[in-house]
Design a protein around this motif. Structure first.
Motif, PDB file in Angstrom:
ATOM      1  N   LEU A  83      -8.798   6.738   0.552  1.00  0.00           N
ATOM      2  CA  LEU A  83      -9.711   5.849   1.309  1.00  0.00           C
ATOM      3  C   LEU A  83     -10.096   4.667   0.454  1.00  0.00           C
ATOM      4  O   LEU A  83     -10.037   3.753   0.972  1.00  0.00           O
ATOM      5  N   PRO A  84     -10.306   4.701  -0.816  1.00  0.00           N
ATOM      6  CA  PRO A  84     -10.649   3.431  -1.686  1.00  0.00           C
ATOM      7  C   PRO A  84      -9.499   2.500  -1.693  1.00  0.00           C
ATOM      8  O   PRO A  84      -9.493   1.159  -1.475  1.00  0.00           O
ATOM      9  N   SER A 131      -9.750  -1.262   0.193  1.00  0.00           N
ATOM     10  CA  SER A 131      -9.387  -2.374  -0.520  1.00  0.00           C
ATOM     11  C   SER A 131      -8.223  -3.254   0.375  1.00  0.00           C
ATOM     12  O   SER A 131      -8.201  -4.314   0.188  1.00  0.00           O
ATOM     13  N   THR A 132      -7.319  -2.344   0.883  1.00  0.00           N
ATOM     14  CA  THR A 132      -6.176  -3.275   1.455  1.00  0.00           C
ATOM     15  C   THR A 132      -6.711  -3.756   3.168  1.00  0.00           C
ATOM     16  O   THR A 132      -6.105  -4.784   3.249  1.00  0.00           O
ATOM     17  N   THR A 133      -7.554  -2.992   3.683  1.00  0.00           N
ATOM     18  CA  THR A 133      -8.210  -3.629   4.871  1.00  0.00           C
ATOM     19  C   THR A 133      -8.751  -5.154   4.665  1.00  0.00           C
ATOM     20  O   THR A 133      -8.709  -5.880   5.281  1.00  0.00           O
ATOM     21  N   LEU A 169       0.802  -1.140  -0.091  1.00  0.00           N
ATOM     22  CA  LEU A 169      -0.120   0.124  -0.031  1.00  0.00           C
ATOM     23  C   LEU A 169       0.828   1.142  -0.038  1.00  0.00           C
ATOM     24  O   LEU A 169       0.596   2.080  -0.797  1.00  0.00           O
ATOM     25  N   SER A 170       1.832   1.321   1.011  1.00  0.00           N
ATOM     26  CA  SER A 170       2.848   2.607   0.945  1.00  0.00           C
ATOM     27  C   SER A 170       3.506   2.473  -0.354  1.00  0.00           C
ATOM     28  O   SER A 170       3.678   3.749  -0.802  1.00  0.00           O
ATOM     29  N   ALA A 171       3.752   1.619  -0.997  1.00  0.00           N
ATOM     30  CA  ALA A 171       4.524   1.643  -2.247  1.00  0.00           C
ATOM     31  C   ALA A 171       3.814   2.260  -3.317  1.00  0.00           C
ATOM     32  O   ALA A 171       4.094   3.083  -4.085  1.00  0.00           O
ATOM     33  N   ARG A 172       2.509   1.988  -3.376  1.00  0.00           N
ATOM     34  CA  ARG A 172       1.602   2.352  -4.326  1.00  0.00           C
ATOM     35  C   ARG A 172       1.270   3.817  -4.202  1.00  0.00           C
ATOM     36  O   ARG A 172       1.000   4.521  -5.119  1.00  0.00           O
ATOM     37  N   ILE A 173       0.949   4.368  -2.951  1.00  0.00           N
ATOM     38  CA  ILE A 173       0.445   5.721  -2.747  1.00  0.00           C
ATOM     39  C   ILE A 173       1.424   6.566  -2.286  1.00  0.00           C
ATOM     40  O   ILE A 173       1.330   7.871  -2.070  1.00  0.00           O
ATOM     41  N   GLY A 174       2.654   6.236  -1.887  1.00  0.00           N
ATOM     42  CA  GLY A 174       3.684   7.047  -1.691  1.00  0.00           C
ATOM     43  C   GLY A 174       3.770   7.592  -0.305  1.00  0.00           C
ATOM     44  O   GLY A 174       4.389   8.568   0.010  1.00  0.00           O
ATOM     45  N   GLU A 175       2.828   7.254   0.716  1.00  0.00           N
ATOM     46  CA  GLU A 175       2.690   7.566   1.997  1.00  0.00           C
ATOM     47  C   GLU A 175       3.053   6.576   2.959  1.00  0.00           C
ATOM     48  O   GLU A 175       3.069   5.405   2.726  1.00  0.00           O
ATOM     49  N   PHE A 209     -13.089  -6.875  14.822  1.00  0.00           N
ATOM     50  CA  PHE A 209     -12.034  -6.006  14.507  1.00  0.00           C
ATOM     51  C   PHE A 209     -10.879  -6.640  15.064  1.00  0.00           C
ATOM     52  O   PHE A 209     -10.605  -6.625  16.114  1.00  0.00           O
ATOM     53  N   VAL A 210      -9.876  -6.977  14.139  1.00  0.00           N
ATOM     54  CA  VAL A 210      -8.452  -7.553  14.574  1.00  0.00           C
ATOM     55  C   VAL A 210      -7.590  -6.379  14.775  1.00  0.00           C
ATOM     56  O   VAL A 210      -6.804  -6.579  15.794  1.00  0.00           O
ATOM     57  N   ASN A 211      -7.594  -5.428  13.895  1.00  0.00           N
ATOM     58  CA  ASN A 211      -6.723  -4.054  14.114  1.00  0.00           C
ATOM     59  C   ASN A 211      -7.390  -2.965  13.186  1.00  0.00           C
ATOM     60  O   ASN A 211      -8.447  -3.258  12.639  1.00  0.00           O
ATOM     61  N   ALA A 212      -6.746  -2.072  13.128  1.00  0.00           N
ATOM     62  CA  ALA A 212      -7.061  -1.008  12.127  1.00  0.00           C
ATOM     63  C   ALA A 212      -5.863  -0.381  11.578  1.00  0.00           C
ATOM     64  O   ALA A 212      -4.552  -0.474  12.186  1.00  0.00           O
ATOM     65  N   VAL A 213      -5.894   0.097  10.151  1.00  0.00           N
ATOM     66  CA  VAL A 213      -4.916   0.292   9.556  1.00  0.00           C
ATOM     67  C   VAL A 213      -4.860   1.872   9.045  1.00  0.00           C
ATOM     68  O   VAL A 213      -6.193   2.279   8.805  1.00  0.00           O
ATOM     69  N   ASN A 214      -3.937   2.798   9.014  1.00  0.00           N
ATOM     70  CA  ASN A 214      -4.344   4.137   8.652  1.00  0.00           C
ATOM     71  C   ASN A 214      -3.203   4.530   7.509  1.00  0.00           C
ATOM     72  O   ASN A 214      -2.177   3.872   7.338  1.00  0.00           O
TER      73      ASN A 214
END
Length: 267
Positions: free
Chosen positions: A247-248, A252-254, A104-110, A224-229
């Protein structure tokens, strides 16, 4: 509601609780980013122990290699990492989560993080850092208050009314910035909104110049197992962009993490 392992442990606590272990762990928890080297008196005060008790625990931990001593101060040694690593290495869900965060980080750069709720805080269990946008040092194992974080509010939104009553009665809420919401009534309204829409935004409540958006990871039962931000600098990403563009990707990742975790637990 079925009894959980934690509930069962609480039922056994009066007769089987080992107070000396609790105190020893309190000594380890006395150390932090701000208190990395402590005197005996400081450890005793933070851990809520007498100086004699704190000294016995510190010397025991020093003998075992978990604590060091230099210039009249105690400090944690790298062996303490074994305690946290045992959790990370035994949890296949953490490994799955980390893999998805990296992608996810690689795709969005954040920067992206995954957190679990623990005793009023959220604890970072996985993180993929794109760059350093916060002065607060974020890494696996870091704890932050749940009430003013995007992941924390996502996880709190799954609480029952009784659980929320206990939470608000137990845990203090301090202001980190002028944006931090501490009022119980307003926080309850925010949690109701998060519960309804399924995600949460933190807009500079923890640190000025940083905002984030979070969503839950749920297993096959809906728990809820955990949360992703996703964390972004305010100078580069607006709230609208966070919702429309990120958000999309987050949802998708979660969903993928939840599906993978559910598959692991069924296999």
């Amino acid at each position: 509601m079925p009894q959980t392992e934690t509930d069962a442990a609480d039922d056994r606590r009066p007769g089987e609780f080992v107070q000396s272990l609790d105190r020893g762990l309190a000594v380890i928890r006395a150390f932090s980013d701000d208190n990395d080297m402590l005197t005996l008196a400081e450890v005793a005060k933070i851990a809520g122990l007498s100086r004699a008790s704190a000294r016995r625990f510190l010397l025991t931990l020093e003998t075992l290699g978990y604590v060091g001593y230099r210039q009249s101060r105690f400090y944690l040694r790298p062996r303490v990492l074994d305690l946290g690593y045992a959790f990370l290495s035994s949890s296949s869900s953490v490994e799955v989560t980390q893999d998805h965060l990296d992608k996810l980080s690689a795709r969005i750069g954040e920067s992206c993080s995954a957190c679990e709720y623990d005793d009023g805080d959220i604890v970072y269990i996985a993180r993929a850092a794109a760059d350093r946008i916060m002065t607060i040092r974020l890494s696996v194992g870091r704890r932050l208050p749940a009430f003013c974080t995007s992941t924390g509010r996502v996880l709190l939104s799954s609480f029952t009314d009784d659980q929320l009553d206990e939470y608000f009665a137990t845990y203090p809420r301090e202001s980190f910035t002028a944006q931090t919401i501490t009022d119980e009534g307003e926080l309850r309204e925010r949690l109701a909104e998060v519960r309804e829409r399924g995600w949460s935004i933190n807009n500079q409540e923890l640190e000025l110049g940083a905002r984030s958006i979070a969503a839950p990871v749920a297993d096959a039962t809906g728990r809820f197992v955990n949360a992703v931000n996703i964390s972004v600098p305010t100078s580069r990403v607006s709230v609208e962009q966070l919702v429309d563009e990120f958000l999309p990707e987050l949802l998708s990742t979660t969903a993928q993490i939840g599906a993978d975790i559910s598959h692991l637990r069924l296999s």
